[in-house]
Design an enzyme around this catalytic site. Structure first.
Site, short mmCIF file in Angstrom:
data_model
loop_
_atom_site.label_atom_id
_atom_site.label_comp_id
_atom_site.label_asym_id
_atom_site.label_seq_id
_atom_site.Cartn_x
_atom_site.Cartn_y
_atom_site.Cartn_z
N LYS A 153 -3.00 7.11 13.33
CA LYS A 153 -4.25 6.58 13.83
C LYS A 153 -4.98 8.09 13.34
O LYS A 153 -5.88 8.26 13.13
CB LYS A 153 -4.22 6.07 14.47
CG LYS A 153 -3.84 4.52 14.51
CD LYS A 153 -4.17 4.04 12.96
CE LYS A 153 -3.46 2.94 12.75
NZ LYS A 153 -4.25 1.79 11.32
N TYR B 246 2.82 5.27 16.33
CA TYR B 246 1.16 4.83 15.62
C TYR B 246 0.30 5.90 16.26
O TYR B 246 -0.90 6.00 15.18
CB TYR B 246 1.05 3.51 16.51
CG TYR B 246 0.15 2.42 16.42
CD1 TYR B 246 0.32 1.83 15.21
CD2 TYR B 246 -0.87 2.23 17.12
CE1 TYR B 246 -0.73 1.22 14.46
CE2 TYR B 246 -2.07 2.20 16.56
CZ TYR B 246 -1.77 0.70 15.82
OH TYR B 246 -3.04 0.29 15.22
N ASN C 218 -7.01 -0.76 5.50
CA ASN C 218 -7.48 -1.79 6.05
C ASN C 218 -5.27 -1.88 6.90
O ASN C 218 -5.28 -2.32 7.54
CB ASN C 218 -7.64 -2.76 6.62
CG ASN C 218 -7.98 -3.79 7.69
OD1 ASN C 218 -7.54 -3.04 9.01
ND2 ASN C 218 -6.62 -4.70 7.23
N ALA D 53 0.37 9.01 15.63
CA ALA D 53 -0.06 10.43 14.88
C ALA D 53 -0.64 9.96 13.88
O ALA D 53 -0.93 10.15 13.27
CB ALA D 53 1.20 10.77 15.04
N VAL E 293 1.46 -1.38 0.27
CA VAL E 293 0.00 0.04 -0.54
C VAL E 293 0.86 1.30 0.40
O VAL E 293 0.28 2.53 -0.70
CB VAL E 293 -1.02 0.05 0.99
CG1 VAL E 293 -2.03 -1.03 1.00
CG2 VAL E 293 -0.31 0.29 2.85
N SER F 199 -8.13 3.79 15.18
CA SER F 199 -7.76 3.02 15.86
C SER F 199 -7.84 3.96 16.85
O SER F 199 -7.94 5.07 17.27
CB SER F 199 -5.94 2.83 16.29
OG SER F 199 -5.70 2.33 17.18
N ILE G 226 -6.89 -5.53 19.20
CA ILE G 226 -7.17 -6.59 18.99
C ILE G 226 -5.92 -8.08 18.85
O ILE G 226 -4.52 -7.42 18.38
CB ILE G 226 -7.13 -5.94 17.55
CG1 ILE G 226 -8.58 -4.88 17.41
CG2 ILE G 226 -8.17 -7.91 16.72
CD1 ILE G 226 -9.93 -5.46 18.53
#
Length: 271
Positions: A157, A153, A87, A155, A60, A140, A186
């Site tokens: 999201k 992470y 995703n 930042a 991606v 998230s 999760i």
């Protein structure tokens, strides 16, 4: 005869992406899977009913690869894509000073730039299948409040959350819905990784040490279904995420305390 709808799911080789793919396949949709893991996507396909699926290996973080992936999946699906589930993601944690430059670049490339690339590439397909088409971005609970050892992470999201809000307004005249998923922890393969190269303990150990619960991945898949079919913009998933949303609004001091407890848990599991 009703036209079979199509969803393209990135990160479809495991975790949330796999659960979303299976949920929509059970509803009779054609499912396109995108992932860097061909083996993972094969496992997902084996769990899906109906045989209406197509897998495409791509990264991606590669903008041109997005165009190729969507073109090929559109052809395989009979010429339309109704939903893109943006995703795919990777994890990176621990104190900011521990990150190496290539780790920083990679998480930005996948978790933020990859989502932006996906939205841009998906737009003409979603516009063509509108009204009722939808872009679903996996953010998230980390987007609700910054937590220790999740600086980059979180930042990324938070950026995904902001992107969702912007595009929901931009694309509304075209009949395209834009939604986000904000799950708490999760228990997916991402948590089996170490936070960064300088640490040996896996992320899951720190989550357990901090006393945080895991949300079943099926709950996220159901939230994705509601996102596509409903009007709610952000879908906060899981007990911890819902509590975080409440605390962020009414008791941010409690979240500061939790953040420090999480930092301490990371230190206790450091080895």
């Amino acid at each position: 005869m009703a036209v079979r709808k199509t969803i393209f799911v990135t990160g479809g080789g495991s975790g949330i992406g796999r659960a979303i793919a299976i949920r929509f396949a059970h509803a009779g949709w054609f499912v396109g899977l995108g992932d860097v893991s061909e083996a993972g996507m094969a496992e997902t396909e084996a769990l899906m009913p109906g045989g209406f699926a197509y897998s495409h290996v791509f990264d991606v973080a590669d903008r041109a690869a997005w165009d190729e992936a969507l073109r090929i999946v559109s052809v395989a699906a009979g010429g339309r894509i109704d939903v893109v589930a943006n995703n795919a993601g990777i994890s990176l944690g621990g104190p900011l000073e521990e990150y190496e430059q290539d780790e920083i670049d990679r998480i930005l490339d996948v978790n933020l730039k990859g989502v932006i690339y996906g939205a841009q590439a998906a737009y003409p397909y979603l516009k063509a299948s509108a009204p009722g088409s939808c872009l679903v971005n996996t953010a998230s609970a980390a987007a609700l409040y910054g937590m220790a050892n999740q600086s980059l992470y979180g930042a990324c999201k938070a950026g995904v959350r902001s992107l969702t809000e912007s595009l929901d307004a931009e694309w509304a005249p075209d009949g395209i819905r834009v939604r986000s998923l904000m799950p708490s922890f999760i228990d997916t393969p991402l948590l089996q990784n170490t936070p960064n190269r300088k640490r040996n303990a896996i992320i899951r150990e720190a989550v357990v040490e901090a006393g945080l619960e895991f949300t079943p991945v099926e709950e996220v898949a159901e939230a994705a279904w509601r996102a596509v079919t409903g009007e709610q913009l952000h879908h906060v998933v899981g007990k911890s995420a819902r509590k975080m949303r409440l605390l962020a609004k009414w008791a941010p001091g409690a979240l500061r305390k939790r953040s420090r407890l999480l930092a301490e848990a990371h230190e206790r599991t450091k080895r």
